[in-house]
Design a protein around this motif. Structure first.
Motif, PDB file in Angstrom:
ATOM      1  N   ARG A   1       0.825  -1.212   0.000  1.00 18.51           N
ATOM      2  CA  ARG A   1       0.000   0.000   0.000  1.00 18.51           C
ATOM      3  C   ARG A   1       0.855   1.257   0.000  1.00 18.51           C
ATOM      4  O   ARG A   1       0.408   2.307  -0.475  1.00 18.51           O
TER       5      ARG A   1
ATOM      6  N   PRO B   1       3.211   3.027  -3.970  1.00 21.51           N
ATOM      7  CA  PRO B   1       2.992   4.170  -4.874  1.00 21.51           C
ATOM      8  C   PRO B   1       3.340   5.504  -4.248  1.00 21.51           C
ATOM      9  O   PRO B   1       3.860   6.395  -4.928  1.00 21.51           O
TER      10      PRO B   1
ATOM     11  N   PHE C   1       0.712   4.291 -13.845  1.00 24.01           N
ATOM     12  CA  PHE C   1      -0.680   4.700 -13.672  1.00 24.01           C
ATOM     13  C   PHE C   1      -1.662   3.537 -13.782  1.00 24.01           C
ATOM     14  O   PHE C   1      -2.805   3.636 -13.319  1.00 24.01           O
TER      15      PHE C   1
ATOM     16  N   PRO D   1      -2.326   0.666 -12.208  1.00 27.02           N
ATOM     17  CA  PRO D   1      -3.140   0.173 -11.084  1.00 27.02           C
ATOM     18  C   PRO D   1      -4.321   1.076 -10.751  1.00 27.02           C
ATOM     19  O   PRO D   1      -5.342   0.603 -10.237  1.00 27.02           O
ATOM     20  N   PHE D   2      -4.202   2.395 -11.039  1.00 22.54           N
ATOM     21  CA  PHE D   2      -5.284   3.311 -10.699  1.00 22.54           C
ATOM     22  C   PHE D   2      -6.303   3.448 -11.832  1.00 22.54           C
ATOM     23  O   PHE D   2      -7.419   3.916 -11.607  1.00 22.54           O
ATOM     24  N   ALA D   3      -5.917   3.062 -13.042  1.00 21.96           N
ATOM     25  CA  ALA D   3      -6.752   3.341 -14.215  1.00 21.96           C
ATOM     26  C   ALA D   3      -7.886   2.351 -14.397  1.00 21.96           C
ATOM     27  O   ALA D   3      -8.923   2.703 -14.967  1.00 21.96           O
TER      28      ALA D   3
ATOM     29  N   GLY E   1      -8.965  -0.252 -11.912  1.00 20.72           N
ATOM     30  CA  GLY E   1      -9.689  -0.775 -10.759  1.00 20.72           C
ATOM     31  C   GLY E   1      -9.395  -2.258 -10.585  1.00 20.72           C
ATOM     32  O   GLY E   1      -8.437  -2.790 -11.142  1.00 20.72           O
ATOM     33  N   THR E   2     -10.225  -2.941  -9.850  1.00 20.92           N
ATOM     34  CA  THR E   2      -9.986  -4.352  -9.561  1.00 20.92           C
ATOM     35  C   THR E   2     -11.063  -5.222 -10.204  1.00 20.92           C
ATOM     36  O   THR E   2     -12.115  -4.740 -10.613  1.00 20.92           O
TER      37      THR E   2
ATOM     38  N   SER F   1      -6.640  -5.919 -14.684  1.00 24.74           N
ATOM     39  CA  SER F   1      -6.405  -5.185 -13.439  1.00 24.74           C
ATOM     40  C   SER F   1      -5.073  -5.584 -12.811  1.00 24.74           C
ATOM     41  O   SER F   1      -4.577  -6.701 -12.988  1.00 24.74           O
TER      42      SER F   1
END
Length: 281
Positions: free
Chosen positions: A46, A49, A201, A203-205, A207-208, A213
């Motif tokens: 966590r 980044p 970028f 991982p943020f673009a 989602g899961t 993902s």
């Protein structure tokens, strides 16, 4: 410059090169934090980044300080400022047009003429100036600065191409080969730029929970496959391809004239190299 001063200058240049390589290595790790994070404990993933975002500005400051020795002349500073202003203007003018990065043409041609270290500085300052004027500063700005710095510096590391004779036809052949090499490099740089900018970028673009993902608990190989698919569908086939085509067309159309103009404005370091005493075995 005396024969005594030459070794000291070369030592400083070697130290600058080491600092540049070290800074770029750390920056590359910041770009690749999604892949690095998979190798650390879950609690640390966590923080990865945030560490990447925090360390990049510090790396930029260190690299710029190390490269400062090359800019100890009014001519070099003025030339860097003019080219950075031109590059910023080109970038702002093309903002919002999908994939068009005409500034790559200037960065590649200037890096080719003035060398990797000058190109590195030019790439960083062009992004910094254009971001300030355009109001486009954000967490992506340090990443863009390094990515464009690498594009310009890479052009300065390409092999030299010289005419085999002092004839018009030989000079034209050498120019054509150089333009072809720079155009090919522009294609590689365009796609590489898209990949590294996507990586931090990604991982943020998305989602899961999707097939592309980022999964911090997944093996690196699985994440690489997901990232490759993500890049392919979001930028490689569109934005990056437009960037590559724009760069090739720009280099082909204005490359010879711009190279000739830039080569008339030699940096003091380039003039010094030409007049240094020959080294004997």
């Amino acid at each position: 410059m005396t024969a005594v001063e030459v070794p000291a200058v070369r030592r400083r240049e070697r130290l600058t090169t080491v600092a540049l390589l070290a800074g770029s290595t750390l920056a590359l790790a910041a770009f690749g934090w999604p892949l690095v994070a998979t190798a650390v404990p879950a609690d640390a993933q966590r923080a990865a980044p945030f560490v990447a975002f925090a360390v990049l500005p510090a790396i930029i400051a260190v690299v710029l300080a190390a490269l400062d020795r090359q800019m100890h002349s009014a001519k070099a500073v003025a030339l860097l400022g003019v080219l950075a202003a031109i590059g910023a203007g080109i970038r702002i003018a093309g903002a919002g047009v999908g994939g068009i990065e005409a500034v790559f043409v200037l960065l590649i041609l200037a890096g080719r003429v003035f060398g990797a270290r000058f190109g590195f500085l030019l790439g960083m300052l062009t992004i910094a100036v254009s971001s300030v004027l355009w109001g486009g500063i954000g967490p992506w700005t340090p990443f863009q600065m390094f990515a464009c710095a690498w594009v310009a510096a890479g052009a300065g590391l390409l092999p030299a191409i010289r005419p085999r004779a002092a004839t018009t036809s030989a000079v034209r052949r050498a120019t054509a080969l150089e333009i072809g090499m720079l155009a090919a490099y522009g294609v590689v740089a365009a796609y590489a730029f898209g990949l590294v900018m996507n990586l931090w970028f990604w991982p943020f673009a998305v989602g899961t929970g999707t097939g592309i993902s980022y999964d911090g608990a997944a093996p690196i190989g699985e994440n690489l496959a997901s990232f490759a698919l993500y890049s392919l569908v979001t930028s490689t086939l569109t934005w990056d391809t437009v960037r590559a085509v724009t760069t090739v067309l720009g280099i082909a159309l204005i490359g010879p004239a711009v190279l000739a103009a830039l080569r008339r404005a030699k940096l003091p370091s380039q003039q010094r190299t030409q007049h240094e005493p020959a080294r004997h075995p």
